[in-house]
Motif scaffolding. Structure first.
Motif, mmCIF file in Angstrom:
data_model
loop_
_atom_site.group_PDB
_atom_site.id
_atom_site.type_symbol
_atom_site.label_atom_id
_atom_site.label_comp_id
_atom_site.label_asym_id
_atom_site.label_seq_id
_atom_site.Cartn_x
_atom_site.Cartn_y
_atom_site.Cartn_z
ATOM 1 N N ASN A 102 33.504 34.778 24.113
ATOM 2 C CA ASN A 102 34.682 33.934 23.919
ATOM 3 C C ASN A 102 35.948 34.774 24.093
ATOM 4 O O ASN A 102 36.153 35.750 23.352
ATOM 5 N N ASP A 159 35.929 27.119 23.530
ATOM 6 C CA ASP A 159 35.664 27.352 22.111
ATOM 7 C C ASP A 159 36.887 26.902 21.322
ATOM 8 O O ASP A 159 38.014 27.312 21.612
ATOM 9 N N LEU A 217 33.760 31.759 27.799
ATOM 10 C CA LEU A 217 34.573 30.617 27.392
ATOM 11 C C LEU A 217 35.984 31.059 27.044
ATOM 12 O O LEU A 217 36.214 32.213 26.686
#
Length: 610
Positions: free
Chosen positions: A306, A392, A354
């Motif tokens: 992330n 996210d 992400l």
């Protein structure tokens, strides 16, 4: 997620929430007189036998000889840290019956209460009692209630309190009888690896056993369960039995179900994630004490990366921007071309990358449809620019809040929630089934909804308590992973109605069990937050002591995983099931794990044999 080390942002608020709350129902309630048939059902209420029959959180309780109200012993319980020194016992009672709870207490902010009554849980408290003072309250049990928890506790950060001569007077609990077999067993829509089941409640049951082809595979406290770990395109038969203290019922009628073809999971994207995945945040847009880590240098241990963080140009604009950390702040930062190339290399190796929106400094409030649409377009631009796999949501602080009309998590009215759900669904529709969606809320916004949904700990309103629940529920079919931050939390109550403190296996077991079991929101049995699938859940942890309050040692992380996936090493908390398909772990952060010589990821790899 914090840019720096342990924060102070929620310390006061969550510590208050973690103590059992000043929303207590009045100081001293008058109680009806007991009848001749009533009896004192509390065990060792005078503590003459030490703590026999009692459980005190965090080892906070002890039997002492002075001061006492009567007899030779009394309870002394000492709050420490975020623990409120709760001492409790479970008592067998009768349904639809009235009980009087009394105790003599001494100290500042001392509470007496009963939970699990099946109607309205009650409590009484005194702000300051220099000598022994009697507290009293009463309650009526619900139509199916056969046991309640009675307790005392103190207040966060105060001195020790004393309690003596606790009594619970009312009709004794009737002997339990084996419940009837459950009826109405149904199978929901099967995936390639799981089948959801539901059934009607059996009177007097305290739990249920789920059987697959005659073998017990799951336990449940409610009337639903999802059997996982199945093989695609395979027919299975299921039955359910009911259990209580008297034994187990006969099995229900058989229901059959055939799993879907293929190897994917139901909804949520990320069907090609490994069975057990490791999720980490990479500080790509800023520097802190952990140092900068290039995308190309992220080890193969990490299955979901992330990027921290995409942040708004203003709180209410919906306009999200992301850029790499400036060279002056992050010496050694790669060029944007190198960064994009490294992302492609990770994806070629089966990893997901992400954009994470929010974080400590990134408050996002989508108050209007214009902000919603700007959010969609700006996030799409980031995803397209870097070729990312999804989103996210790491909204913290005041980004999510409930309206006063939000009494039901299934039908939110708050614009910031409604618009966020709409925005994410639009993104999912744009990018299709492979779009990966993860969320990283704090326990305050999720598990605290078990006690308080939009309610403050002082009896007033804090519209953030449980505010993630409507978002998670509305997006559960699109959700790949939920990894609640089990840190920076203070103590939180679990389904055992006990408070659990950060830093040990017990906390992670209790918090994760709530997600995999489901729970009534704010104690309302008509509004039960349904369980998530185990493949949708990962445990959120700080990677090192510098990364956040509540760091958990590798040994305690291993205990938590053993309990949740194997039903071993469970300690004081007993889970409501066993979930071998639990997806894995999340950590803040990859950078802090590198700073700590990769201790976190090495332990994960060793546990799951990666």
């Amino acid at each position: 997620m914090e840019r720096t080390g342990p924060p102070a942002r929620f310390t006061g608020l969550l510590a208050v929430c973690s103590a059992a709350l000043l929303a207590a129902a009045g100081l001293v309630a008058s109680a009806p007189a007991a009848t001749a048939a009533d009896a004192d059902l509390a065990r060792n209420g005078g503590f003459e036998e030490g703590l026999d029959g009692w459980a005190c959180s965090g080892g906070s309780g002890a039997a002492v000889s002075t001061p006492v109200h009567s007899g030779s012993k009394a309870l002394k319980a000492t709050p420490a840290g975020s623990d409120n020194a709760r001492c409790s016992q479970t008592v067998t009672v009768r349904p639809d019956s009235t009980y009087t709870l009394q105790a003599w207490v001494q100290g500042d902010y001392v509470y007496l209460g009963a939970s699990g009554t099946g109607t309205t849980d009650v409590s009484a408290w005194t702000q300051s009692a220099g000598t022994y003072t009697k507290l009293s309250t009463s309650f009526t049990t619900g139509p199916e209630t056969t046991s309640v928890s009675v307790y005392t506790h103190g207040w966060y950060g105060t001195a020790a309190y004393y309690a003596d001569d606790l009594t619970l007077v009312g009709p004794g609990g009737a002997p339990a009888t084996v419940p009837a077999a459950p009826t109405g067993l149904k199978a929901g829509t099967a995936t390639s690896t799981s089948v959801p089941l539901s059934w009607n409640a059996s009177a007097g049951a305290t739990g249920y056993q789920v059987y697959r082809d005659g073998t017990k595979v799951e336990t449940a406290t409610g009337t639903s369960a999802t059997v996982t770990g199945l093989t695609a395109s395979t027919a299975y038969s299921f039955q359910v039995s009911a259990v209580n203290a008297a034994g187990e019922s006969a099995k229900s009628a058989v229901v059959g179900a055939t799993t879907a073809t293929g190897g994917g999971q139901e909804g949520g994207g990320g069907a090609d994630l490994p069975a057990h995945a490791l999720v980490g945040y990479l500080h790509s847009s800023f520097a802190n004490g952990s140092g900068y880590t290039r995308m190309a240098d992220v080890p193969d241990s990490w299955d979901v990366i992330n990027l921290a963080f995409g942040e708004p140009t203003s709180v209410t604009s919906g306009d999200i921007r992301f850029s790499l950390c400036p060279v002056a702040e992050c010496p050694g930062v790669e060029s944007e071309a190198e960064f994009k190339a490294a992302i492609k290399d990770k994806q070629a190796a089966g990893k997901k990358v992400l954009i994470s929106i929010g974080g400590q400094n990134g408050q996002v409030q989508l108050n209007s449809t214009a902000a919603r649409d700007t959010f969609v377009s700006s996030v799409s631009k980031i995803i397209d620019t870097y070729g990312l796999d999804g989103l996210d949501i790491d909204f913290e602080g005041h980004s999510l809040s409930l309206d006063t009309g939000d009494t039901d998590f299934r039908n939110p009215t708050s614009p910031v929630i409604v618009n966020l759900v709409s925005a994410v669904k639009t993104l999912k529709a744009k990018y299709g089934d492979d779009f990966v969606l993860t969320m990283a809320p704090e326990t305050f916004f999720v598990q605290l909804g078990y006690q308080y949904y939009g309610s403050g700990p002082w009896g007033g309103q804090d519209p953030r308590a449980g505010a993630y629940l409507p978002v998670i529920h509305a997006l559960r079919d699109d959700l790949t992973l939920l990894h609640v931050q089990d840190y920076n939390s203070g103590s939180i109550m679990g389904l055992d109605d006990q408070y659990h403190s950060m830093g040990g296996a017990d906390f992670h077991i209790a918090m994760t069990d709530m997600l995999l079991t489901g729970f009534p929101v704010a104690g309302d049995q008509t509004k039960v937050f349904p369980a998530l699938r185990p493949d949708q859940v990962a445990i959120g942890l700080p990677a090192s002591t510098q990364a956040g309050n509540g760091h958990t040692s590798p040994a305690e992380v291993t205990k938590a995983l053993n309990c949740l996936t194997k039903k071993t090493d469970c300690g004081t908390y007993q889970t409501h099931g066993t979930w071998s398909g639990l997806r894995g772990l999340m950590t803040w952060s990859i950078n802090w794990d590198r700073f700590n010589d990769w201790e976190f990821s090495k332990n994960f790899d060793a546990y799951f044999g990666n």
